[in-house]
Design an enzyme around this catalytic site. Structure first.
Site, PDB file in Angstrom:
ATOM      1  N   SER A  16      -0.214   0.359 -12.614  1.00  0.00           N
ATOM      2  CA  SER A  16       0.164  -0.950 -12.086  1.00  0.00           C
ATOM      3  C   SER A  16      -1.066  -1.706 -11.621  1.00  0.00           C
ATOM      4  O   SER A  16      -1.776  -1.280 -10.705  1.00  0.00           O
ATOM      5  CB  SER A  16       1.130  -0.779 -10.916  1.00  0.00           C
ATOM      6  OG  SER A  16       1.248  -2.019 -10.245  1.00  0.00           O
ATOM      7  N   HIS A  39       1.127  -2.187 -16.345  1.00  0.00           N
ATOM      8  CA  HIS A  39       2.299  -2.677 -15.608  1.00  0.00           C
ATOM      9  C   HIS A  39       1.868  -3.869 -14.740  1.00  0.00           C
ATOM     10  O   HIS A  39       0.890  -3.781 -13.987  1.00  0.00           O
ATOM     11  CB  HIS A  39       2.851  -1.542 -14.743  1.00  0.00           C
ATOM     12  CG  HIS A  39       4.126  -1.854 -14.031  1.00  0.00           C
ATOM     13  ND1 HIS A  39       5.364  -1.835 -14.654  1.00  0.00           N
ATOM     14  CD2 HIS A  39       4.355  -2.180 -12.733  1.00  0.00           C
ATOM     15  CE1 HIS A  39       6.308  -2.134 -13.765  1.00  0.00           C
ATOM     16  NE2 HIS A  39       5.721  -2.351 -12.587  1.00  0.00           N
ATOM     17  N   ASP A  41       3.020  -6.579 -11.987  1.00  0.00           N
ATOM     18  CA  ASP A  41       4.021  -6.827 -10.948  1.00  0.00           C
ATOM     19  C   ASP A  41       3.962  -8.263 -10.451  1.00  0.00           C
ATOM     20  O   ASP A  41       3.018  -8.642  -9.754  1.00  0.00           O
ATOM     21  CB  ASP A  41       3.767  -5.900  -9.754  1.00  0.00           C
ATOM     22  CG  ASP A  41       4.181  -4.466 -10.031  1.00  0.00           C
ATOM     23  OD1 ASP A  41       5.333  -4.258 -10.464  1.00  0.00           O
ATOM     24  OD2 ASP A  41       3.346  -3.562  -9.829  1.00  0.00           O
ATOM     25  N   MET A  43       5.515 -11.091  -8.041  1.00  0.00           N
ATOM     26  CA  MET A  43       6.347 -11.223  -6.830  1.00  0.00           C
ATOM     27  C   MET A  43       6.291 -12.658  -6.326  1.00  0.00           C
ATOM     28  O   MET A  43       5.215 -13.261  -6.305  1.00  0.00           O
ATOM     29  CB  MET A  43       5.812 -10.301  -5.734  1.00  0.00           C
ATOM     30  CG  MET A  43       5.716  -8.846  -6.147  1.00  0.00           C
ATOM     31  SD  MET A  43       5.019  -7.855  -4.805  1.00  0.00           S
ATOM     32  CE  MET A  43       4.901  -6.254  -5.622  1.00  0.00           C
ATOM     33  N   HIS A  72       6.951  -6.784 -14.820  1.00  0.00           N
ATOM     34  CA  HIS A  72       8.049  -6.496 -13.898  1.00  0.00           C
ATOM     35  C   HIS A  72       8.230  -7.715 -13.000  1.00  0.00           C
ATOM     36  O   HIS A  72       7.408  -7.958 -12.118  1.00  0.00           O
ATOM     37  CB  HIS A  72       7.673  -5.235 -13.099  1.00  0.00           C
ATOM     38  CG  HIS A  72       8.645  -4.859 -12.032  1.00  0.00           C
ATOM     39  ND1 HIS A  72       8.350  -3.911 -11.064  1.00  0.00           N
ATOM     40  CD2 HIS A  72       9.915  -5.271 -11.765  1.00  0.00           C
ATOM     41  CE1 HIS A  72       9.392  -3.768 -10.258  1.00  0.00           C
ATOM     42  NE2 HIS A  72      10.345  -4.590 -10.651  1.00  0.00           N
ATOM     43  N   MET A  74       9.669  -9.565 -10.109  1.00  0.00           N
ATOM     44  CA  MET A  74      10.368  -9.484  -8.822  1.00  0.00           C
ATOM     45  C   MET A  74      10.481 -10.900  -8.290  1.00  0.00           C
ATOM     46  O   MET A  74       9.877 -11.278  -7.280  1.00  0.00           O
ATOM     47  CB  MET A  74       9.585  -8.561  -7.871  1.00  0.00           C
ATOM     48  CG  MET A  74       9.719  -7.101  -8.249  1.00  0.00           C
ATOM     49  SD  MET A  74       8.438  -6.063  -7.521  1.00  0.00           S
ATOM     50  CE  MET A  74       7.164  -6.231  -8.774  1.00  0.00           C
ATOM     51  N   MET A 143      13.712   1.851  -9.591  1.00  0.00           N
ATOM     52  CA  MET A 143      12.765   1.626  -8.485  1.00  0.00           C
ATOM     53  C   MET A 143      12.891   2.793  -7.510  1.00  0.00           C
ATOM     54  O   MET A 143      13.967   3.058  -6.979  1.00  0.00           O
ATOM     55  CB  MET A 143      13.076   0.314  -7.758  1.00  0.00           C
ATOM     56  CG  MET A 143      12.713  -0.951  -8.518  1.00  0.00           C
ATOM     57  SD  MET A 143      11.008  -0.999  -9.116  1.00  0.00           S
ATOM     58  CE  MET A 143      10.072  -0.868  -7.589  1.00  0.00           C
ATOM     59  N   GLY A 148       8.052  -4.660  -3.598  1.00  0.00           N
ATOM     60  CA  GLY A 148       7.332  -5.626  -2.778  1.00  0.00           C
ATOM     61  C   GLY A 148       5.904  -5.210  -2.471  1.00  0.00           C
ATOM     62  O   GLY A 148       5.040  -6.063  -2.282  1.00  0.00           O
ATOM     63  N   GLY A 150       2.650  -2.054  -3.042  1.00  0.00           N
ATOM     64  CA  GLY A 150       2.139  -0.793  -3.562  1.00  0.00           C
ATOM     65  C   GLY A 150       1.936   0.185  -2.415  1.00  0.00           C
ATOM     66  O   GLY A 150       2.025  -0.186  -1.235  1.00  0.00           O
ATOM     67  N   GLY A 151       1.698   1.433  -2.747  1.00  0.00           N
ATOM     68  CA  GLY A 151       1.319   2.425  -1.739  1.00  0.00           C
ATOM     69  C   GLY A 151       2.428   2.925  -0.848  1.00  0.00           C
ATOM     70  O   GLY A 151       2.162   3.480   0.220  1.00  0.00           O
ATOM     71  N   ASP A 181       9.197   3.630 -10.993  1.00  0.00           N
ATOM     72  CA  ASP A 181       8.158   2.800 -10.381  1.00  0.00           C
ATOM     73  C   ASP A 181       8.231   2.911  -8.858  1.00  0.00           C
ATOM     74  O   ASP A 181       9.239   2.552  -8.258  1.00  0.00           O
ATOM     75  CB  ASP A 181       8.394   1.346 -10.819  1.00  0.00           C
ATOM     76  CG  ASP A 181       7.343   0.381 -10.303  1.00  0.00           C
ATOM     77  OD1 ASP A 181       6.339   0.820  -9.713  1.00  0.00           O
ATOM     78  OD2 ASP A 181       7.545  -0.841 -10.500  1.00  0.00           O
ATOM     79  N   GLY A 182       7.138   3.400  -8.258  1.00  0.00           N
ATOM     80  CA  GLY A 182       7.025   3.424  -6.810  1.00  0.00           C
ATOM     81  C   GLY A 182       6.746   4.805  -6.265  1.00  0.00           C
ATOM     82  O   GLY A 182       7.559   5.717  -6.402  1.00  0.00           O
ATOM     83  N   GLY A 183       5.549   4.985  -5.709  1.00  0.00           N
ATOM     84  CA  GLY A 183       5.213   6.255  -5.077  1.00  0.00           C
ATOM     85  C   GLY A 183       5.020   7.403  -6.049  1.00  0.00           C
ATOM     86  O   GLY A 183       5.092   8.574  -5.644  1.00  0.00           O
ATOM     87  N   GLY A 203       0.462   2.902  -9.276  1.00  0.00           N
ATOM     88  CA  GLY A 203      -0.534   1.940  -8.819  1.00  0.00           C
ATOM     89  C   GLY A 203      -1.595   2.603  -7.991  1.00  0.00           C
ATOM     90  O   GLY A 203      -2.696   2.917  -8.454  1.00  0.00           O
ATOM     91  N   SER A 204      -1.267   2.886  -6.714  1.00  0.00           N
ATOM     92  CA  SER A 204      -2.279   3.406  -5.789  1.00  0.00           C
ATOM     93  C   SER A 204      -2.797   4.780  -6.197  1.00  0.00           C
ATOM     94  O   SER A 204      -3.951   5.104  -5.930  1.00  0.00           O
ATOM     95  CB  SER A 204      -1.719   3.431  -4.363  1.00  0.00           C
ATOM     96  OG  SER A 204      -0.454   4.036  -4.336  1.00  0.00           O
TER      97      SER A 204
HETATM   98  C1  DX5 Z   1       6.316  -2.233  -6.149  1.00  0.00           C
HETATM   99  C2  DX5 Z   1       5.806  -2.433  -7.546  1.00  0.00           C
HETATM  100  C3  DX5 Z   1       5.116  -1.253  -8.074  1.00  0.00           C
HETATM  101  C4  DX5 Z   1       3.839  -0.884  -7.340  1.00  0.00           C
HETATM  102  C5  DX5 Z   1       3.709   0.606  -7.425  1.00  0.00           C
HETATM  103  O1  DX5 Z   1       7.090  -3.307  -5.795  1.00  0.00           O
HETATM  104  O2  DX5 Z   1       6.872  -2.713  -8.426  1.00  0.00           O
HETATM  105  O3  DX5 Z   1       4.853  -1.356  -9.470  1.00  0.00           O
HETATM  106  O4  DX5 Z   1       2.690  -1.486  -7.867  1.00  0.00           O
HETATM  107  O5  DX5 Z   1       2.670   1.013  -6.599  1.00  0.00           O
HETATM  108  P1  DX5 Z   1       2.517   2.516  -6.125  1.00  0.00           P
HETATM  109  O6  DX5 Z   1       2.366   3.357  -7.365  1.00  0.00           O
HETATM  110  O7  DX5 Z   1       1.293   2.479  -5.294  1.00  0.00           O
HETATM  111  O8  DX5 Z   1       3.751   2.882  -5.368  1.00  0.00           O
HETATM  112 ZN    ZN Z   2       6.497  -2.620 -10.645  1.00  0.00          ZN
END
Ligand code: DX5
Ligand code: ZN
Length: 224
Positions: A16, A39, A41, A43, A72, A74, A143, A148, A150-151, A181-183, A203-204
């Site tokens: 991401s 990916h 994101d 927002m 993606h 949002m 999700m 909203g 990352g991390g 997606d997420g964590g 992402g992170s």
């Molecule tokens: C969150 C995003 C994710 C985010 C994931 O709203 O949709 O794609 O970048 O980040 P990590 O992998 O750090 O949870």
């Molecule tokens: Zn995403």
């Protein structure tokens, strides 16, 4: 992960860009060149409590890389912007069921634009909300954090949701990707794939210390 008879799905990795260093977007994209997708994101500060970036950054990423751009959205009422994101270089566009009363129409529009159509839902939304469109999408995104930021920490109940969606897709005989997606990190990646995911967003855990190429490698190692 090396595919075998018990797990025939090749797993795709989708770093991401939200967690990348935007002062070096081109370098960051080169660092993830061996990934499958990028990916993206988007927002809007309304559908989610954060604003990330939009069309110009996607267009710049498109110019800098030939990776599949997995967008993606949002944003509220994403149907207003589908053509713009397609024109800016999206290869796939994923919309939230909570963001529009016309999710089926949005999915149809994405396909009419010649792009891969994805649908997703927040952790608090019943899975039944996506069931009516499952046969008409190229991707379903689970999700595993509240969108909203990352991390954030992976929500453990997501594993059961992935298993259920995998079953529903298999029952339909659908070839759609099941993305998470997420964590997602080297700690839980295997469990997520074992539950049925075919695309991991990270992402992170990718754009962390040591650079994105090393981050990707750590994820791949964890999947072996
Ligand atoms: C969150 C995003 C994710 C985010 C994931 O709203 O949709 O794609 O970048 O980040 P990590 O992998 O750090 O949870
Ligand atoms: Zn995403």
């Amino acid at each position: 992960m090396t595919p075998d008879a018990s797990d025939p799905r090749p797993v795709k990795l989708a770093p991401s860009l939200l967690s990348c260093d935007f002062t070096h977007l081109g370098d960051e994209l080169r660092a993830i060149q061996s990934a499958d997708w990028a990916h993206v994101d988007v927002m809007d500060g309304a559908f989610v409590p954060n604003i990330s970036f939009g069309l110009p950054i996607l267009a710049a990423a498109r110019r800098a890389s030939n990776l599949f751009m997995d967008v993606h959205l949002m944003i509220d009422r994403p149907e207003r912007y589908l053509r713009d994101f397609a024109d800016a270089g999206a290869d796939g566009i994923t919309v939230h069921v909570e963001a529009t009363p016309h999710v089926h129409r949005a999915v149809q529009q994405i396909r009419e634009l010649g792009k891969k159509a994805g649908v997703t839902l927040n952790p608090g939304t019943p899975l039944e909300a996506v069931r009516p469109v499952l046969a008409d999408v190229d991707l379903v995104l689970v999700m595993s954090v509240n969108p909203g930021f990352g991390g954030q920490k992976f929500i453990p109940q997501s594993l059961e949701r992935i298993r259920t969606l995998r079953r529903w897709l298999d029952e339909l005989g659908s070839p759609a990707e099941l993305q998470v997606d997420g964590g997602v990190s080297p700690t839980n990646a295997r469990a997520v794939v074992h539950a049925g995911a075919s695309v991991l967003v990270a992402g992170s855990s990718v754009f962390g210390q040591g650079g994105a190429a090393a981050g990707l490698e750590r994820l791949r190692e964890a999947l072996k």
